[in-house]
Scaffold this motif. Sequence first.
Motif, mmCIF file in Angstrom:
data_model
loop_
_atom_site.group_PDB
_atom_site.id
_atom_site.type_symbol
_atom_site.label_atom_id
_atom_site.label_comp_id
_atom_site.label_asym_id
_atom_site.label_seq_id
_atom_site.Cartn_x
_atom_site.Cartn_y
_atom_site.Cartn_z
ATOM 1 N N TYR A 56 0.829 -1.203 0.000
ATOM 2 C CA TYR A 56 0.000 0.000 0.000
ATOM 3 C C TYR A 56 0.869 1.260 0.000
ATOM 4 O O TYR A 56 0.572 2.242 -0.708
ATOM 5 N N THR A 57 1.952 1.242 0.761
ATOM 6 C CA THR A 57 2.860 2.388 0.788
ATOM 7 C C THR A 57 3.509 2.611 -0.572
ATOM 8 O O THR A 57 3.691 3.754 -1.006
ATOM 9 N N ARG A 83 1.341 4.540 -3.030
ATOM 10 C CA ARG A 83 0.996 5.924 -2.706
ATOM 11 C C ARG A 83 2.119 6.867 -3.148
ATOM 12 O O ARG A 83 3.304 6.572 -2.966
ATOM 13 N N HIS A 128 4.661 9.991 -2.782
ATOM 14 C CA HIS A 128 5.326 10.499 -1.588
ATOM 15 C C HIS A 128 4.644 11.760 -1.064
ATOM 16 O O HIS A 128 4.623 12.002 0.161
ATOM 17 N N ASP A 132 1.492 12.360 -0.900
ATOM 18 C CA ASP A 132 0.334 11.987 -0.086
ATOM 19 C C ASP A 132 0.749 11.509 1.296
ATOM 20 O O ASP A 132 0.064 11.774 2.287
ATOM 21 N N THR A 133 1.854 10.782 1.372
ATOM 22 C CA THR A 133 2.313 10.333 2.693
ATOM 23 C C THR A 133 2.802 11.514 3.528
ATOM 24 O O THR A 133 2.653 11.513 4.753
ATOM 25 N N TYR A 175 -0.732 13.180 4.565
ATOM 26 C CA TYR A 175 -1.609 12.449 5.478
ATOM 27 C C TYR A 175 -0.848 11.644 6.537
ATOM 28 O O TYR A 175 -1.430 11.255 7.544
ATOM 29 N N TYR A 187 2.334 8.374 7.099
ATOM 30 C CA TYR A 187 2.546 7.017 6.595
ATOM 31 C C TYR A 187 1.464 6.064 7.097
ATOM 32 O O TYR A 187 1.012 5.189 6.359
ATOM 33 N N GLY A 230 -5.661 9.622 -0.365
ATOM 34 C CA GLY A 230 -4.813 10.020 -1.466
ATOM 35 C C GLY A 230 -4.923 9.087 -2.655
ATOM 36 O O GLY A 230 -5.732 8.155 -2.680
ATOM 37 N N LEU A 275 -3.584 6.360 -5.675
ATOM 38 C CA LEU A 275 -2.830 5.107 -5.780
ATOM 39 C C LEU A 275 -2.419 4.923 -7.236
ATOM 40 O O LEU A 275 -3.252 5.000 -8.140
ATOM 41 N N ASN A 307 8.465 5.442 0.165
ATOM 42 C CA ASN A 307 7.535 4.888 -0.818
ATOM 43 C C ASN A 307 8.304 4.213 -1.941
ATOM 44 O O ASN A 307 7.930 3.129 -2.406
#
Length: 309
Positions: A54-55, A58, A60, A62-63, A66, A68, A73, A75, A274
Motif C-alpha cells: 500500500y505504501t 501511494r 510520496h 500523499d504520505t 496524510y 505514513y 490520497g 494510488l 515509498n
Amino acid sequence: MSNSTAVRNRNSRPTPNTGLEGKSARKAKRHYGTHIFLIVMSAMWLVPLLWPLYTALRPHADTDKYGYFSIGGALNFDNFIQAWTQGGFAKYFMNSLIISIPAVLLTLFFASLMAFAVSRVSWKFNVTLLIMFTAGNLLPPQVLAAPLFEMFKHFELPYSMSDSGNLLNTYVSVIAVDTAFQIGFCTFVLSNYMKALSPDLTEAALVDGASLWTQYWRIILPLCRPALAALGTIEVIFIYNDFFWPLLFIQSGDRLPITTAINNLQGQFFNDYNLLAAGAIITVIPTLIVYLLLQRQFVAGLTLGSSKG
C-alpha cells in the motif's frame, strides 16, 4: 392385534439418543477458537506484506500530507516504474539468476550424490559423514567470513578469468559458498528420503550387473523427484534472498544480486520510503512466483526427512 398394527408400533418407537449429535455440536464449537486463532495469525503475517504494498502504491506527497500510517490520497504504479529504472533492477535480476541457478543445481546434485553414498551404500564411514554434514548446519556461516575472504583473496586466477586476479569479485566465489553451506541440509533430507525407498530396488539392479552410478542415476534419482522438487523450491528462496555473501565477496556494483539493488534507491540526505517499499516489493515478486508455482512441493518439503527410514 393385527400384523400391520404391530409393525406401525415398532416403527413409531423413538430411537435412542447416542449423543453423536451433541458431540458434533461441541466439536463445531471448539473449531471457533481455532478459526479465530488462524485468522489472527494470518493477519499478523499479511500486514507486513500488504502495508508496504500500500505504501509503494501511494505518492510520496500523499504520505507527507496524510502521514505514513493513514488512508487517503491517490494510488498508482509510479513508484514501481521509478524504482525499476533508478535501481537498475533488470541488470540485478540477471545477476541473481547467474548466481542462483548454478548454485541450486550444484547443491542438489552434490547433495544427492552424498545422500546416496550414506544411505544406499554400506561402508565404514557413511554414518560418520552423515553426522559431519548434519553438524555443519549448526555452524553460523558468518563465523567463516574472514577465513573465506582471505582464502579467496590468495587464490590466484588469470586476469582473463578474473579482473581481480583472484576469486574475489567473481560469481564463482558466491556460487561456491552458497553451494557449500546448503549441501549439509539437502544431504540430511535426501538421505532420509532415500532410506525410505525399498532396498529391493538396488539389490535387483545389483544382481542384474548395474554399477553404483547406474543405481544412482537410473533407479534412485528418478524416485527422488518429489524430494528434489521440494528442496529446489526451498533452495531457490534461500539462495536468491542471500544478502551477506554477495556483499562480502563482490565489490563491483554491476555484479551484485537483486537483494543489494535497494541500496541504489537510498539518497544521501533523504530517503523516499515509498520508493524503497516499491523496490522491496519488486525484489520479493520472483520468490512469490516460485512459491506459488511450486507450493505443493514446498509444503511437502516441510515434512521431508521427518519419518524414519
